[in-house]
Design a protein around this motif. Structure first.
Motif, PDB file in Angstrom:
ATOM      1  N   HIS A 154       5.647  64.096  81.975  1.00  0.00           N
ATOM      2  CA  HIS A 154       4.994  65.301  82.484  1.00  0.00           C
ATOM      3  C   HIS A 154       6.048  66.136  83.225  1.00  0.00           C
ATOM      4  O   HIS A 154       6.714  65.648  84.137  1.00  0.00           O
ATOM      5  CB  HIS A 154       3.883  64.897  83.458  1.00  0.00           C
ATOM      6  CG  HIS A 154       2.866  65.984  83.697  1.00  0.00           C
ATOM      7  ND1 HIS A 154       3.221  67.298  83.895  1.00  0.00           N
ATOM      8  CD2 HIS A 154       1.516  65.930  83.774  1.00  0.00           C
ATOM      9  CE1 HIS A 154       2.123  68.019  84.082  1.00  0.00           C
ATOM     10  NE2 HIS A 154       1.070  67.212  84.005  1.00  0.00           N
ATOM     11  N   LYS A 176       5.698  68.192  85.389  1.00  0.00           N
ATOM     12  CA  LYS A 176       5.391  68.457  86.808  1.00  0.00           C
ATOM     13  C   LYS A 176       6.275  67.611  87.736  1.00  0.00           C
ATOM     14  O   LYS A 176       6.425  67.930  88.910  1.00  0.00           O
ATOM     15  CB  LYS A 176       3.906  68.216  87.098  1.00  0.00           C
ATOM     16  CG  LYS A 176       3.521  66.769  87.249  1.00  0.00           C
ATOM     17  CD  LYS A 176       2.058  66.608  87.613  1.00  0.00           C
ATOM     18  CE  LYS A 176       1.722  65.113  87.691  1.00  0.00           C
ATOM     19  NZ  LYS A 176       0.317  64.810  87.651  1.00  0.00           N
ATOM     20  N   GLU A 205      10.887  73.493  88.783  1.00  0.00           N
ATOM     21  CA  GLU A 205      10.383  74.610  87.989  1.00  0.00           C
ATOM     22  C   GLU A 205      11.436  75.066  86.980  1.00  0.00           C
ATOM     23  O   GLU A 205      12.633  75.041  87.273  1.00  0.00           O
ATOM     24  CB  GLU A 205      10.049  75.773  88.926  1.00  0.00           C
ATOM     25  CG  GLU A 205       8.848  76.552  88.478  1.00  0.00           C
ATOM     26  CD  GLU A 205       8.606  77.722  89.403  1.00  0.00           C
ATOM     27  OE1 GLU A 205       8.626  77.500  90.623  1.00  0.00           O
ATOM     28  OE2 GLU A 205       8.419  78.836  88.883  1.00  0.00           O
TER      29      GLU A 205
END
Ligand code: PMP
Length: 403
Positions: free
Chosen positions: A22, A24, A28
């Motif tokens: 993932h 996340k 960013e």
């Protein structure tokens, strides 16, 4: 494209993505979806190319789409992959594992690393008739209830017979063995301490020897979890150089250069129990991944894969260390050169690490701020030097941010 795919995924995939891949967990700007890979280069769905230092979190040990592996896979796919039983490759591959690994008298094959670690646990219990399994605190061995780092959906009963010790701490291992004494099935250990987001540590010879001695004294299994390190550090097993041979090993990730395959290897003493154990899976006999593995091991051995990765990893590490000194940045470099982790001193919230990773990514180099990275046979000196241009600029940014 990446953002559109994330949006679509949010509708039909739990959390938009599950597990450790993932995005996340990354700063960013890191892509979630990829289009292709070639050698040590990776292309995301938006067509951006990266010099890859994760190698799919380990599997692509020769680099993406190595021609010899691809050819072996293609040949098997033309004949069929999933048949009513295994192909000839299974026997050939088991022979290769037994030839390469001094501890191994047999091998069985599965799909994921968790299959293999779980089988090692079950097999240790089957052989010894005991229940207790010792693992190092914070070590990762897979994503099922007996070992998952998350306790969601896990019952106390699932963990009832799992004890812990501190890696490289002989006294703590002795104490854990003492607590389990009489009911100890296995001591499970990673080739080195590679816990997520923590400085890595190589095993001390005393610790490795103590693990062997204590397992022997209790007539329990010493299980080496090679899923992450296997065939990156050594072709004979990661503890061979320490003079310590395990009873059982779990393998996956790099053994088939990206094709889905796991293995358990073991010594003569575990052959009978392994023959009686019921272990199976619908896709475990697939011929293509085993053909890939036979080809992968041949290339790794012929080209001294572990030696090449060590040299390239050392070049990267030395280069970054020199740049950090120039920029006055305090780095924490750890782990074997083939599997480096770059952390920063006084960086409890990983802000420096994330800035460093973001800045390298922006320059086309895919690194990870918390997890150990992976070198491959496809990384050349020119690739490392190209990466070093990006790390130099990224360290300048960290120095500026620190100031
Ligand atoms: N053991 C170790 C040391 C691992 O690194 C991993 C995967 N990161 C596993 C077991 C589990 O392997 P898999 O994700 O293939 O089930």
């Amino acid at each position: 494209m990446d953002s559109r795919l994330r949006e679509r995924a949010r509708q039909v995939i739990p959390g938009g993505m599950f597990g450790h891949l993932h995005a996340k967990g990354l700063p960013e700007g890191y892509p979630q979806f990829f289009r292709s890979g070639q050698g040590c280069r990776l292309t995301d769905v938006d067509g951006r190319e990266y010099l890859d230092f994760m190698c799919s979190w380990g599997p692509n040990v020769l680099g993406h789409r190595h021609p010899e592996v691809e050819e072996a896979v293609r040949r098997q796919l033309d004949l069929g992959d999933c048949l009513n039983g295994p192909t000839e490759h299974m026997v050939t591959l088991a022979e290769r594992f037994v030839d390469l690994l001094p501890h191994a008298a047999w091998a069985l094959f599965q799909k994921n690393g968790t299959d293999a670690t779980t089988t090692c646990v079950t097999l240790s219990r089957a052989k010894t008739g005991r229940r207790k399994i010792l693992v190092a605190a914070e070590a990762y061995h897979g994503a099922v209830p007996w070992c998952s780092p998350s306790l969601l959906g896990v019952t106390a009963e699932d963990r009832a017979h799992i004890g812990t010790y501190v890696y490289n701490d002989v006294a703590s291992l002795e104490a854990a063995v003492e607590r389990a004494s009489g009911d100890l099935a296995a001591i499970l250990v990673s080739p080195f301490k590679h816990d997520y987001g923590k400085e890595q540590a190589l095993p001390t010879p005393e610790f490795a020897a103590a693990a062997r001695r204590l397992a022997d004294a209790e007539d329990a299994a010493l299980v080496l979890d090679e899923v992450r390190c296997g065939f990156r550090l050594s072709m004979q097993g990661s503890w061979h150089a320490l003079g310590v041979e395990p009873d059982l090993c779990s393998w996956s990730k790099a053994i088939a250069n990206g094709y889905p395959l796991a293995a358990v290897t073991g010594g003569e003493a575990f052959r009978q129990a392994a023959s009686e154990l019921f272990v199976t899976g619908s896709f475990w006999c697939g011929g293509a991944a085993m053909a890939a593995s036979v080809a992968t091991l041949a290339v790794l051995e012929r080209e001294d894969g572990p030696g090449h990765m060590r040299r390239m990893g050392q070049r990267l590490r030395d280069g970054i260390a020199a740049q950090a000194a120039t920029h006055g940045v305090d780095l924490v470099n750890s782990g074997p050169p083939q599997m480096p982790l770059i952390l920063f001193a006084d960086d409890v919230d990983y802000r420096k690490g994330e800035l460093f990773a973001r800045e390298t990514l922006a320059r086309g180099v895919y690194m990870h701020p918390r997890h150990n990275m992976f070198l491959s046979l496809a990384h050349t000196e020119a690739d490392i030097d190209e990466a070093l241009e990006a790390t130099d600029a990224a360290l300048a940014a960290v120095a500026q941010h620190g100031a």
